[in-house]
Write an enzyme that holds these catalytic residues in place. Structure first.
Site, PDB file in Angstrom:
ATOM      1  N   ASP A  77      47.026  63.244  52.752  1.00  0.00           N
ATOM      2  CA  ASP A  77      47.926  63.261  53.906  1.00  0.00           C
ATOM      3  C   ASP A  77      49.218  62.609  53.437  1.00  0.00           C
ATOM      4  O   ASP A  77      49.286  61.391  53.264  1.00  0.00           O
ATOM      5  CB  ASP A  77      47.285  62.478  55.060  1.00  0.00           C
ATOM      6  CG  ASP A  77      48.246  62.253  56.226  1.00  0.00           C
ATOM      7  OD1 ASP A  77      49.380  62.779  56.192  1.00  0.00           O
ATOM      8  OD2 ASP A  77      47.856  61.545  57.175  1.00  0.00           O
ATOM      9  N   LYS A 120      60.318  62.410  53.500  1.00  0.00           N
ATOM     10  CA  LYS A 120      59.660  63.638  53.963  1.00  0.00           C
ATOM     11  C   LYS A 120      60.611  64.419  54.874  1.00  0.00           C
ATOM     12  O   LYS A 120      60.554  65.638  54.955  1.00  0.00           O
ATOM     13  CB  LYS A 120      58.382  63.278  54.714  1.00  0.00           C
ATOM     14  CG  LYS A 120      57.556  64.469  55.164  1.00  0.00           C
ATOM     15  CD  LYS A 120      56.231  64.007  55.731  1.00  0.00           C
ATOM     16  CE  LYS A 120      55.409  65.155  56.249  1.00  0.00           C
ATOM     17  NZ  LYS A 120      54.085  64.699  56.738  1.00  0.00           N
ATOM     18  N   GLU A 154      48.608  69.674  59.353  1.00  0.00           N
ATOM     19  CA  GLU A 154      48.057  68.365  59.721  1.00  0.00           C
ATOM     20  C   GLU A 154      47.158  68.401  60.959  1.00  0.00           C
ATOM     21  O   GLU A 154      46.045  67.875  60.924  1.00  0.00           O
ATOM     22  CB  GLU A 154      49.182  67.330  59.889  1.00  0.00           C
ATOM     23  CG  GLU A 154      49.729  66.901  58.542  1.00  0.00           C
ATOM     24  CD  GLU A 154      51.054  66.171  58.605  1.00  0.00           C
ATOM     25  OE1 GLU A 154      51.485  65.770  59.703  1.00  0.00           O
ATOM     26  OE2 GLU A 154      51.668  66.004  57.534  1.00  0.00           O
ATOM     27  N   ASP A 175      49.899  65.282  67.866  1.00  0.00           N
ATOM     28  CA  ASP A 175      50.151  64.517  66.639  1.00  0.00           C
ATOM     29  C   ASP A 175      51.610  64.080  66.559  1.00  0.00           C
ATOM     30  O   ASP A 175      52.493  64.884  66.275  1.00  0.00           O
ATOM     31  CB  ASP A 175      49.775  65.411  65.434  1.00  0.00           C
ATOM     32  CG  ASP A 175      50.001  64.725  64.089  1.00  0.00           C
ATOM     33  OD1 ASP A 175      50.503  63.588  64.066  1.00  0.00           O
ATOM     34  OD2 ASP A 175      49.665  65.342  63.064  1.00  0.00           O
TER      35      ASP A 175
HETATM   36  P1  ADP Z   1      53.318  59.703  59.186  1.00  0.00           P
HETATM   37  O1  ADP Z   1      52.057  60.476  59.058  1.00  0.00           O
HETATM   38  O2  ADP Z   1      54.492  60.536  59.513  1.00  0.00           O
HETATM   39  O3  ADP Z   1      53.557  58.783  58.053  1.00  0.00           O
HETATM   40  P2  ADP Z   1      51.970  57.870  60.902  1.00  0.00           P
HETATM   41  O4  ADP Z   1      50.926  58.629  61.576  1.00  0.00           O
HETATM   42  O5  ADP Z   1      51.578  56.906  59.827  1.00  0.00           O
HETATM   43  O6  ADP Z   1      53.144  58.803  60.438  1.00  0.00           O
HETATM   44  O7  ADP Z   1      52.770  57.100  62.031  1.00  0.00           O
HETATM   45  C1  ADP Z   1      53.826  56.297  61.680  1.00  0.00           C
HETATM   46  C2  ADP Z   1      54.602  55.948  62.910  1.00  0.00           C
HETATM   47  O8  ADP Z   1      53.736  55.329  63.844  1.00  0.00           O
HETATM   48  C3  ADP Z   1      55.701  54.975  62.587  1.00  0.00           C
HETATM   49  O9  ADP Z   1      56.886  55.395  63.212  1.00  0.00           O
HETATM   50  C4  ADP Z   1      55.187  53.676  63.180  1.00  0.00           C
HETATM   51  O10 ADP Z   1      56.231  52.883  63.653  1.00  0.00           O
HETATM   52  C5  ADP Z   1      54.344  54.159  64.314  1.00  0.00           C
HETATM   53  N1  ADP Z   1      53.303  53.194  64.688  1.00  0.00           N
HETATM   54  C6  ADP Z   1      52.247  52.790  63.969  1.00  0.00           C
HETATM   55  N2  ADP Z   1      51.521  51.873  64.620  1.00  0.00           N
HETATM   56  C7  ADP Z   1      52.141  51.689  65.806  1.00  0.00           C
HETATM   57  C8  ADP Z   1      51.879  50.871  66.957  1.00  0.00           C
HETATM   58  N3  ADP Z   1      50.848  50.043  66.998  1.00  0.00           N
HETATM   59  N4  ADP Z   1      52.747  50.960  67.993  1.00  0.00           N
HETATM   60  C9  ADP Z   1      53.793  51.807  67.956  1.00  0.00           C
HETATM   61  N5  ADP Z   1      54.098  52.598  66.908  1.00  0.00           N
HETATM   62  C10 ADP Z   1      53.275  52.544  65.848  1.00  0.00           C
HETATM   63 MG    MG Z   2      50.784  61.853  59.529  1.00  0.00          MG
END
Ligand code: ADP
Ligand code: MG
Length: 582
Positions: free
Chosen positions: A14, A76, A153, A176
């Site tokens: 991922d 990305k 995804e 998502d």
């Molecule tokens: P990606 O797959 O695009 O890397 P993620 O699924 O890891 O994304 O999500 C990342 C996003 O989720 C970030 O913008 C982060 O700030 C947000 N995020 C993660 N945990 C929390 C939380 N507890 N509260 C609010 N936002 C969150």
């Molecule tokens: Mg993701």
């Protein structure tokens, strides 16, 4: 190392905007791989140290707070564009930066499995367009991986979820919202068959936008604008962004959180701005609005109303924000499922897909069908009365058609004795091609002379990886023309790809065994800027001793210096948690 061409293990990845994860399929199930710091989430950040060595992950993310000019993040979002990112004076494209993340994950998997990894399944947002998918493929190639499948995804999430209860008969919606992208997918699960019905989304919307709104709000309170501040005071903005990220998460629990304003050098001052849940809701109103249309479209395309969705699965870290889950609950009239960790489910699905590609016996009875998330077609000329007007889009494969798919459409010449036709290929939903994405073109030449209206048969074939092939057949001339749209990133020849792969192999990585020490050092450096001046000296001294020990080849006294730094950090109220992914 196996001889070239010999197959090693296959992993599922991922590759996220903010975090990336890696999974393997073993013993009948997918499991996540831990990185060198022991965490399953690896921040998608790439840093260049003073000596030119590259670090990926938490160490790079920490470095980015104090030395933003040495770190790339959120790249990305640039996939599929020609935009370059300059870090430490060197320029990188998004596929190169992604490749560095992939290489780190590959090394983690090899350390975990004790075997060579050669192949990968990589996930992309369903709404990633053709160019973005090509860039992802190239990233895999640059990392020395054979990309066996590009997987959507939400489909991966659905696969992980559907497998948990394969006998069920239900309709599922995957919502998502990640760091930089948003996807909605509607699917059905029936007797081991997972059928994706529809997908919609926004490739430029994610949790990072919510953070930016908070950053903008804080700056505005002090009469500053985000774009201007970012250009003039990058250290201040980098630190403030880290603070707002923390505040955004804290607002999940608390009604109000104070953010300390950094000075121009990036050190936190005692000037505070209060952020409340209402600040976030107000500032992000338009972002919430943008969640609506894709949700409605996915349901419409699936031919289902909200009441016909049995279960809602939240994926992506940004769905942890109460305002997002409340939005979903309100729109769909049901409580989202919470059995899966929203950070992990996509990677687990990629791991399952890796098992499917490897033809693992445990997955014998699983069938998965996916869709093409956007329409694909060509530009045509339309006749209005006796006026010809160019620039209209004729879809050949309609969005949400089950893949693999092959569709034909007949077009005709518009002039008498027209000898050639340029077939311009587009992706999108707009009536006019200028609003859609241009994918490529095919030159059809040598048409035999004759009246207007000679027929050309167009055949579009879209495979499971999102590779589009377009063929044009001229029955009257017995000619066939062909183009494969998705083989290389636009503008890159075989030779250029080969050179990029070679250049990538030259990049020197900071030793993996030692990455956790880099992470500790960079964490300490970040904390320095957060401390009141009176506490600063003690931490600086401990950091100096640690950095000296780290630089010394023999590592004499290393453990003591590390221990002293850890103790100092704890005593100052900033304990270091290695690999604290999020
Ligand atoms: P990606 O797959 O695009 O890397 P993620 O699924 O890891 O994304 O999500 C990342 C996003 O989720 C970030 O913008 C982060 O700030 C947000 N995020 C993660 N945990 C929390 C939380 N507890 N509260 C609010 N936002 C969150
Ligand atoms: Mg993701």
């Amino acid at each position: 190392m196996p001889p070239p061409g010999a197959a090693g293990r296959i992993i599922g990845i991922d590759l996220g905007t903010t975090h990336s994860l890696c999974a393997v399929f073993e013993g009948g199930r997918a499991r996540l791989v831990r990185n060198a710091s022991g965490a399953v989430l690896t921040p998608s950040a790439v840093g260049v140290l003073d000596d030119g060595q590259v670090v990926v992950g938490a160490a790079a993310r920490e470095l980015g707070v104090t030395r933003p000019e040495r770190v790339a993040r959120c790249f990305k979002r640039l996939m599929g564009t020609d935009q370059q990112v300059t870090i430490a004076g060197k320029s990188f494209g998004a596929p190169q930066l992604s490749a560095l993340v992939l290489r780190a994950l590959k090394a983690d998997a090899e350390a975990d499995l004790g075997a060579t990894v050669t192949d990968a399944v990589i996930t992309v947002p369903a709404y990633f367009n053709d160019h973005q998918r090509q860039a992802t493929r190239l990233a895999g190639q640059l990392a020395g991986l054979t990309v066996r499948r590009i997987l959507n995804e939400p489909t991966a999430a659905a696969l992980a979820y559907g497998l948990a209860d394969p006998g069920a008969d239900k309709r599922l919606l995957v919502f998502d919202l990640g760091g930089g992208t948003f996807d909605v997918t509607v699917m059905t699960v029936f007797e081991g068959t997972l059928e994706i019905q529809a997908t919609a989304g926004d490739g430029r919307l994610g949790g990072e936008d919510f953070t930016d709104r908070l950053v903008g709000h804080v700056l505005r309170q002090r009469g500053l604008q985000l774009e201007a501040a970012e250009a003039l005071e990058p250290l201040r903005v980098a630190r403030l962004r880290a603070e707002c990220e923390r505040a955004k998460r804290a607002l999940g629990e608390a009604e109000q959180v104070d953010v300390r304003l950094p000075d121009a050098q990036g050190a936190l001052t005692d000037d505070r701005v209060a952020l409340t849940r209402a600040t976030l809701t107000e500032g992000a109103r338009d972002l919430l609005d943008r969640l609506r249309a894709p949700l409605e479209r996915a349901l419409r395309d699936a031919g289902a109303g909200p009441e016909q969705v049995d279960e809602v699965l939240l994926v992506g870290g940004a769905t942890r924000m109460p305002l997002v889950s409340a939005f979903v609950r309100e729109r769909l009239g049901k409580e989202p499922l919470c059995g899966f960790d929203p950070d992990e489910v996509v990677a687990l699905g990629a791991g399952v897909q890796a098992g499917l590609v490897a033809q693992d016996a445990a997955l014998e009875d699983v069938v998965l069908t996916d869709v093409c998330p956007f329409s694909l077609g060509v530009e045509v000329v339309k006749r209005f009365g006796d006026r010809l007007q160019q620039g209209y889009f004729l879809p050949v494969i309609h969005r949400n058609t089950t893949i693999p798919v092959s569709r034909e459409e007949v077009v005709s010449t518009v002039e008498p004795n027209q000898q050639q036709v340029r077939v311009r290929i587009y992706q999108g939903e707009a009536r006019r091609v200028e609003e859609n994405l241009r994918l490529g073109e095919l030159e059809v030449t040598g048409l035999p002379p004759g009246p207007a209206g000679q027929q050309i048969l167009l055949r579009f074939t879209y495979d499971l990886n999102g590779i589009l092939e377009v063929e044009a057949l001229v029955p009257s001339a017995g000619k066939r023309f062909q183009t494969v749209i998705t083989r290389h990133v636009k503008g890159l020849s075989d030779e250029e790809v080969r050179r990029a792969v070679a250049a990538m192999a030259e990049v020197k990585f900071y030793p993996r065994d030692d990455v956790h020490n880099q992470e500790l050092l960079r964490f300490g450096e970040r904390v320095v800027g957060e401390l009141p001046p009176i506490d600063r000296e003690a931490l600086e001294a401990a950091l100096d001793a640690f950095e000296t020990a780290l630089a010394a080849g023999d590592r004499e006294g290393f453990d003591a210096a590390r221990q002293a730094l850890l103790v100092t950090l704890s005593a100052l109220g900033h304990p270091f948690a290695e690999g604290a992914g999020g």
